[in-house]
Each structure stands twice: as C-alpha cells, then as structure tokens.
Design a protein around this motif. Structure first.
Motif, PDB file in Angstrom:
ATOM      1  N   LEU A 157       0.225  18.250 -30.545  1.00  0.00           N
ATOM      2  CA  LEU A 157       0.523  17.017 -30.152  1.00  0.00           C
ATOM      3  C   LEU A 157       1.020  17.147 -28.615  1.00  0.00           C
ATOM      4  N   GLN A 158       0.409  16.855 -27.352  1.00  0.00           N
ATOM      5  CA  GLN A 158       0.953  16.993 -26.336  1.00  0.00           C
ATOM      6  C   GLN A 158       0.378  15.599 -25.442  1.00  0.00           C
ATOM      7  N   ASP A 159       1.406  14.855 -25.073  1.00  0.00           N
ATOM      8  CA  ASP A 159       0.998  13.732 -23.875  1.00  0.00           C
ATOM      9  C   ASP A 159       0.049  12.727 -24.717  1.00  0.00           C
ATOM     10  N   ASN A 160       0.296  12.140 -25.947  1.00  0.00           N
ATOM     11  CA  ASN A 160      -0.663  11.651 -26.773  1.00  0.00           C
ATOM     12  C   ASN A 160      -1.913  11.861 -27.017  1.00  0.00           C
ATOM     13  N   MET A 161      -2.131  13.301 -26.991  1.00  0.00           N
ATOM     14  CA  MET A 161      -3.309  14.031 -27.276  1.00  0.00           C
ATOM     15  C   MET A 161      -3.105  14.788 -28.544  1.00  0.00           C
ATOM     16  N   LEU A 162      -3.723  14.470 -29.758  1.00  0.00           N
ATOM     17  CA  LEU A 162      -3.418  15.137 -31.015  1.00  0.00           C
ATOM     18  C   LEU A 162      -4.637  16.261 -30.819  1.00  0.00           C
ATOM     19  N   THR A 163      -4.595  17.537 -31.273  1.00  0.00           N
ATOM     20  CA  THR A 163      -5.505  18.524 -31.132  1.00  0.00           C
ATOM     21  C   THR A 163      -5.542  19.369 -32.283  1.00  0.00           C
ATOM     22  N   GLU A 210      -7.148  10.881 -29.080  1.00  0.00           N
ATOM     23  CA  GLU A 210      -6.001  10.152 -28.253  1.00  0.00           C
ATOM     24  C   GLU A 210      -5.265   9.321 -28.965  1.00  0.00           C
ATOM     25  N   LEU A 211      -4.250   9.335 -28.941  1.00  0.00           N
ATOM     26  CA  LEU A 211      -3.293   8.554 -29.599  1.00  0.00           C
ATOM     27  C   LEU A 211      -2.630   7.490 -28.639  1.00  0.00           C
ATOM     28  N   ALA A 212      -2.299   6.286 -29.293  1.00  0.00           N
ATOM     29  CA  ALA A 212      -1.731   5.156 -28.526  1.00  0.00           C
ATOM     30  C   ALA A 212      -0.337   5.685 -28.489  1.00  0.00           C
ATOM     31  N   GLU A 213       0.385   4.764 -27.365  1.00  0.00           N
ATOM     32  CA  GLU A 213       1.885   5.155 -27.334  1.00  0.00           C
ATOM     33  C   GLU A 213       2.533   4.909 -28.458  1.00  0.00           C
ATOM     34  N   HIS A 214       3.729   5.582 -28.537  1.00  0.00           N
ATOM     35  CA  HIS A 214       4.539   5.504 -29.670  1.00  0.00           C
ATOM     36  C   HIS A 214       3.900   5.936 -31.024  1.00  0.00           C
ATOM     37  N   MET A 215       2.826   6.625 -31.067  1.00  0.00           N
ATOM     38  CA  MET A 215       2.457   7.088 -32.264  1.00  0.00           C
ATOM     39  C   MET A 215       2.994   8.768 -32.731  1.00  0.00           C
ATOM     40  N   GLU A 216       3.221   8.880 -33.746  1.00  0.00           N
ATOM     41  CA  GLU A 216       4.188  10.217 -34.392  1.00  0.00           C
ATOM     42  C   GLU A 216       3.235  10.661 -35.571  1.00  0.00           C
ATOM     43  N   VAL A 217       3.217  12.086 -35.267  1.00  0.00           N
ATOM     44  CA  VAL A 217       2.628  12.737 -36.664  1.00  0.00           C
ATOM     45  C   VAL A 217       3.618  12.856 -37.498  1.00  0.00           C
ATOM     46  N   VAL A 218       3.469  11.895 -38.852  1.00  0.00           N
ATOM     47  CA  VAL A 218       4.339  12.159 -39.841  1.00  0.00           C
ATOM     48  C   VAL A 218       4.449  13.503 -40.613  1.00  0.00           C
ATOM     49  N   SER A 219       3.030  13.609 -41.189  1.00  0.00           N
ATOM     50  CA  SER A 219       2.881  14.859 -41.904  1.00  0.00           C
ATOM     51  C   SER A 219       1.442  15.446 -41.763  1.00  0.00           C
ATOM     52  N   ALA A 220       1.188  16.807 -42.141  1.00  0.00           N
ATOM     53  CA  ALA A 220      -0.141  17.258 -42.413  1.00  0.00           C
ATOM     54  C   ALA A 220      -0.172  18.126 -43.562  1.00  0.00           C
ATOM     55  N   ASP A 221      -1.276  17.943 -44.373  1.00  0.00           N
ATOM     56  CA  ASP A 221      -1.248  18.588 -45.558  1.00  0.00           C
ATOM     57  C   ASP A 221      -2.804  19.068 -45.905  1.00  0.00           C
ATOM     58  N   LEU A 222      -2.975  20.418 -46.375  1.00  0.00           N
ATOM     59  CA  LEU A 222      -4.188  20.917 -46.658  1.00  0.00           C
ATOM     60  C   LEU A 222      -4.343  20.985 -48.258  1.00  0.00           C
ATOM     61  N   ARG A 223      -5.465  20.000 -48.621  1.00  0.00           N
ATOM     62  CA  ARG A 223      -5.644  20.187 -50.009  1.00  0.00           C
ATOM     63  C   ARG A 223      -7.097  20.088 -50.631  1.00  0.00           C
ATOM     64  N   ASP A 224      -7.513  21.047 -51.236  1.00  0.00           N
ATOM     65  CA  ASP A 224      -8.843  20.749 -51.841  1.00  0.00           C
ATOM     66  C   ASP A 224      -9.892  20.849 -50.411  1.00  0.00           C
ATOM     67  N   GLY A 225      -9.683  21.622 -49.557  1.00  0.00           N
ATOM     68  CA  GLY A 225     -10.761  21.469 -48.612  1.00  0.00           C
ATOM     69  C   GLY A 225     -10.584  20.346 -47.628  1.00  0.00           C
ATOM     70  N   LEU A 226      -9.508  19.502 -47.781  1.00  0.00           N
ATOM     71  CA  LEU A 226      -9.349  18.289 -46.803  1.00  0.00           C
ATOM     72  C   LEU A 226      -7.931  18.499 -46.179  1.00  0.00           C
ATOM     73  N   LEU A 227      -8.013  18.535 -44.654  1.00  0.00           N
ATOM     74  CA  LEU A 227      -6.843  18.355 -43.936  1.00  0.00           C
ATOM     75  C   LEU A 227      -6.419  17.018 -43.926  1.00  0.00           C
ATOM     76  N   VAL A 228      -5.160  16.533 -44.031  1.00  0.00           N
ATOM     77  CA  VAL A 228      -5.041  15.232 -44.233  1.00  0.00           C
ATOM     78  C   VAL A 228      -3.663  14.950 -43.024  1.00  0.00           C
ATOM     79  N   ILE A 229      -3.932  14.504 -42.171  1.00  0.00           N
ATOM     80  CA  ILE A 229      -2.738  14.176 -41.362  1.00  0.00           C
ATOM     81  C   ILE A 229      -2.332  12.651 -41.163  1.00  0.00           C
ATOM     82  N   ASP A 230      -0.767  12.205 -41.391  1.00  0.00           N
ATOM     83  CA  ASP A 230      -0.545  11.099 -41.505  1.00  0.00           C
ATOM     84  C   ASP A 230       0.117  10.835 -40.092  1.00  0.00           C
ATOM     85  N   LEU A 231      -0.057   9.594 -39.555  1.00  0.00           N
ATOM     86  CA  LEU A 231       0.486   9.235 -38.116  1.00  0.00           C
ATOM     87  C   LEU A 231       1.039   7.761 -38.516  1.00  0.00           C
TER      88      LEU A 231
END
Length: 155
Positions: free
Chosen positions: A67-73, A101-122
């Motif tokens: 995450l850099q400058d509101n850009m989640l990669t 591209e994330l809106a202002e004040h968005m934060e990545v809370v968690s990321a998890d890989l399970r059963d072939g799915l990458l889940v990113i909570d914001l």
C-alpha cells in the motif's frame, strides 16, 4: 474506439474536486486491465470493505501486497512448478499485478490466504478532527458580546 472526456466545464464550477477529475481522466487513459485473476469487491458495512481474489495454486510466499499513496497493489508470481512433463495446463500460473485505488483514510486491516482465495479486509478510519461534531449552544458571555473601545493615552 475510446471517447476522450473533457472535464474543463466542471473545473470552472467546482472547487476542491481536482483529485476526482484526475482519477476520471486517468481511468479514461488507462487501457482495459487484464481480467486475471478474478476478484470480488464487497462493501461489508458503511466503513468496511473486502476484496477476495481467486489465486489457485499460489502460496503465501508467491504473493505480495503493498500500500503506497492510496494505491493497493497485489502481485503474484509462482516460484515452484510441477515436477515432470505437463500434459495439460488448466490452472493459470502466470505472474500478475492488480492495482486498486483506495479512497482517503482507507486502511488494510488484514489479509488471509485460504482455500485458494486471498481475502483483504479494508476499513475507512476517519480522523476525529474530520468527523462531524455537535456544537453546543450556550449563554453569551457579556464581556465578549459588548464592543470594546480603545482608549488612547494622551502624551
């Protein structure tokens, strides 16, 4: 055929929306993205979001999230391959990069890989100074309400 959008009339009648116009102009210039890997984006609640990407065959070590400058990669590159001769490749293993591209004040809370799915909570975390607040109405202080006269001293 792409149509070029002209936002100049909007610039004349609106103040403070430069970032929105930049995003729209950037989206108009950007070539259509590759649709792999597939993903879902879900609004969980007013301030919580979730991105779920299908990354079958990728391990935690193969994936990178930044995450850099509101850009989640999110990028991935498989480092290991099958042993032996591949007769049919139905599971894609090509490297990828997805940008959000994330809106202002968005934060990545968690990321998890399970059963072939990458889940990113914001989550949107608005600072206290920017949140709406109630202003109490109180009594007027007479000292503040009366006009003051400056007295000049005679020399």
């Amino acid at each position: 055929m792409r149509t070029v959008l002209d936002f100049s009339p909007l610039h004349r009648s609106s103040i403070g929306f430069e970032r929105v116009f930049e995003l729209l102009e950037s989206a108009a210039r950007t070539p259509p993205p590759d649709n792999w890997p597939p993903f879902d984006s879900v609004k969980v609640s007013d301030d919580q979001y979730r991105i779920t990407m299908a990354v079958a065959g990728f391990t935690r070590d193969d994936l990178q999230i930044s995450l850099q400058d509101n850009m989640l990669t999110v990028s991935g590159e498989r480092r290991t391959d099958h042993v032996g001769e591949v007769l049919h490749r139905g599971i894609a293993n090509r490297p990828f990069t997805r940008r959000f591209e994330l809106a202002e004040h968005m934060e990545v809370v968690s990321a998890d890989l399970r059963d072939g799915l990458l889940v990113i909570d914001l989550k949107r975390e608005i600072p206290e100074a920017l949140k709406p607040r109630q202003i109490p109405i109180g009594k007027v202080d007479k000292a503040l309400a009366e006009p003051r006269r400056l007295e000049t001293q005679a020399a």
